[in-house]
Write a protein that holds these residues in place. Structure first.
Motif, PDB file in Angstrom:
ATOM      1  N   GLU A   4      44.981  31.416  38.016  1.00 38.72           N
ATOM      2  CA  GLU A   4      43.963  31.175  36.745  1.00 38.72           C
ATOM      3  C   GLU A   4      44.463  32.407  35.788  1.00 38.72           C
ATOM      4  OE1 GLU A   4      39.722  29.578  38.381  1.00 38.72           O
ATOM      5  OE2 GLU A   4      40.420  31.369  39.120  1.00 38.72           O
ATOM      6  N   SER A   5      44.194  32.188  34.700  1.00 36.67           N
ATOM      7  CA  SER A   5      44.195  33.330  33.510  1.00 36.67           C
ATOM      8  C   SER A   5      42.651  34.051  33.514  1.00 36.67           C
ATOM      9  CB  SER A   5      44.545  32.841  32.113  1.00 36.67           C
ATOM     10  OG  SER A   5      43.520  31.736  31.646  1.00 36.67           O
ATOM     11  N   TRP A   6      42.727  34.940  32.704  1.00 39.16           N
ATOM     12  CA  TRP A   6      41.515  35.751  32.452  1.00 39.16           C
ATOM     13  C   TRP A   6      40.435  34.830  31.891  1.00 39.16           C
ATOM     14  CZ3 TRP A   6      45.059  40.279  31.574  1.00 39.16           C
ATOM     15  CH2 TRP A   6      45.712  40.750  32.882  1.00 39.16           C
ATOM     16  N   ILE A   7      41.003  34.193  30.791  1.00 39.43           N
ATOM     17  CA  ILE A   7      40.045  33.349  30.160  1.00 39.43           C
ATOM     18  C   ILE A   7      39.285  32.138  30.820  1.00 39.43           C
ATOM     19  CG2 ILE A   7      41.947  31.974  29.041  1.00 39.43           C
ATOM     20  CD1 ILE A   7      38.930  33.181  27.265  1.00 39.43           C
ATOM     21  N   ASP A   8      40.343  31.595  31.979  1.00 42.56           N
ATOM     22  CA  ASP A   8      39.838  30.584  32.895  1.00 42.56           C
ATOM     23  C   ASP A   8      38.777  31.063  33.664  1.00 42.56           C
ATOM     24  OD1 ASP A   8      41.519  28.873  31.886  1.00 42.56           O
ATOM     25  OD2 ASP A   8      43.407  29.559  33.104  1.00 42.56           O
ATOM     26  N   LYS A   9      39.025  32.531  34.041  1.00 45.57           N
ATOM     27  CA  LYS A   9      37.815  33.002  34.796  1.00 45.57           C
ATOM     28  C   LYS A   9      36.616  33.313  34.206  1.00 45.57           C
ATOM     29  CE  LYS A   9      41.178  35.169  38.034  1.00 45.57           C
ATOM     30  NZ  LYS A   9      41.520  36.380  38.714  1.00 45.57           N
ATOM     31  N   ILE A  10      36.668  33.621  32.867  1.00 49.52           N
ATOM     32  CA  ILE A  10      35.553  33.769  31.915  1.00 49.52           C
ATOM     33  C   ILE A  10      34.721  32.327  31.656  1.00 49.52           C
ATOM     34  CG2 ILE A  10      34.888  34.249  29.768  1.00 49.52           C
ATOM     35  CD1 ILE A  10      37.060  36.424  29.439  1.00 49.52           C
ATOM     36  N   ARG A  11      35.678  31.416  31.539  1.00 57.15           N
ATOM     37  CA  ARG A  11      34.980  30.017  31.368  1.00 57.15           C
ATOM     38  C   ARG A  11      34.484  29.691  32.760  1.00 57.15           C
ATOM     39  NH1 ARG A  11      40.339  27.972  28.990  1.00 57.15           N
ATOM     40  NH2 ARG A  11      39.937  28.091  26.827  1.00 57.15           N
ATOM     41  N   TRP A  14      31.063  31.255  32.705  1.00 53.45           N
ATOM     42  CA  TRP A  14      29.852  30.588  31.805  1.00 53.45           C
ATOM     43  C   TRP A  14      29.449  29.399  32.297  1.00 53.45           C
ATOM     44  CZ3 TRP A  14      27.911  32.422  27.040  1.00 53.45           C
ATOM     45  CH2 TRP A  14      28.235  33.626  26.881  1.00 53.45           C
ATOM     46  N   THR A  28      31.755  39.404  31.348  1.00 51.21           N
ATOM     47  CA  THR A  28      32.733  38.961  30.379  1.00 51.21           C
ATOM     48  C   THR A  28      33.552  40.006  29.613  1.00 51.21           C
ATOM     49  OG1 THR A  28      31.089  36.971  29.779  1.00 51.21           O
ATOM     50  CG2 THR A  28      32.756  37.502  28.354  1.00 51.21           C
ATOM     51  N   ALA A  32      37.350  40.722  30.083  1.00 49.46           N
ATOM     52  CA  ALA A  32      38.400  40.749  28.877  1.00 49.46           C
ATOM     53  C   ALA A  32      38.792  41.908  28.685  1.00 49.46           C
ATOM     54  CB  ALA A  32      37.003  40.586  27.460  1.00 49.46           C
ATOM     55  N   TYR A  35      42.785  42.591  29.689  1.00 48.22           N
ATOM     56  CA  TYR A  35      44.100  42.164  28.841  1.00 48.22           C
ATOM     57  C   TYR A  35      44.587  43.722  28.376  1.00 48.22           C
ATOM     58  CZ  TYR A  35      43.000  37.352  28.177  1.00 48.22           C
ATOM     59  OH  TYR A  35      42.924  36.044  28.672  1.00 48.22           O
TER      60      TYR A  35
END
Length: 235
Positions: A4-11, A14, A28, A32, A35
């Motif tokens: 999982e990428s960090w943006i996936d974890k943020i999604r 949410w 969030t 972020a 990065y």
């Protein structure tokens, strides 16, 4: 296997619908910030890429966590020695846009940033099983992966306390050049214990250290209590 990428974890945060308001915004922001964190690039990107390419260690295999934990431990010890070298070494400053930037303090501040980013992740970010029902087909990567042993967490947190004290000793030397390394560290320990401080130390830095020390101690207690529960239940 896909990590999982960090943006996936943020999604995932949410979409879960279980976190709201300030907590959701704060979590969030913490994700972020990864990065710009070297430690999280090492752990969440390069380590997983290495293991996936050159080993047959499955994501659910405990041996994979051993590699991850060893990397984190080594990086934490490396940060400690870097701070020690910054404290006892020569101190230089650069002029950037008309402002003096202390090189040693800049590096020390980045290490402090990484320390608190890691603690915020441990204390605030939920584990995967906290984000709804898990099934056998779920990816094992979590929003935040807890430590394998509470004893290891205690040792790392004690090193974090020393790191913060060393970092502020570096700050004190930069802003009070007459202070020796030993005296700067002694002042940092005095502030940590809320015993006092020398008049040579800037009051704003003292106030900042007191605030960060209290924040650190509160998160240490909170994270240890949170991690102790599953260990107690498992015995």
């Amino acid at each position: 296997m896909v990590n999982e990428s960090w943006i996936d974890k943020i999604r995932k945060l949410w979409r879960s619908g279980q976190i709201h308001g300030l907590e959701l915004l704060f979590d969030t922001t913490v994700l972020a910030c990864r990065y710009v964190s070297l430690s999280y690039w090492l752990k969440d990107r390069w380590l997983h890429r290495f293991l996936n390419r050159y080993t047959r260690i499955d994501e659910r295999n405990p041996q994979r966590r051993v590699w991850r934990d060893n990397l984190i431990d080594s990086y934490c010890v490396l940060q400690f020695f870097i701070l020690l070298l910054l404290l006892i070494g020569d101190h230089h400053a650069l002029t950037v846009c008309g402002y003096r930037v202390f090189i040693n303090s800049f590096v020390a501040a980045y290490i402090v940033f990484e320390i608190y980013l890691n603690l915020f992740s441990i204390f605030f970010l939920p584990r995967q099983r906290d984000l709804g029902p898990a099934t056998a087909d779920d990816e094992p990567a979590a929003v935040n992966e807890p430590s394998t042993r509470i004893e290891r967490s205690v040792l790392l947190l004690l090193i974090n306390v020393l790191q913060v004290a060393l970092a502020f000793a570096v700050f004190y030397r930069d802003f009070s050049p007459k202070l020796s390394p030993a005296k700067a560290f002694f002042n940092a320990i005095l502030v940590l214990g809320t015993v006092g401080y020398s008049d040579e130390v800037p009051m704003l830095l003292v106030a900042l250290q007191v605030f960060l020390d209290l924040l650190l101690l509160s998160m240490i207690l909170g994270s240890l209590v949170g991690q102790a529960k599953p260990f107690v239940k498992g015995r």
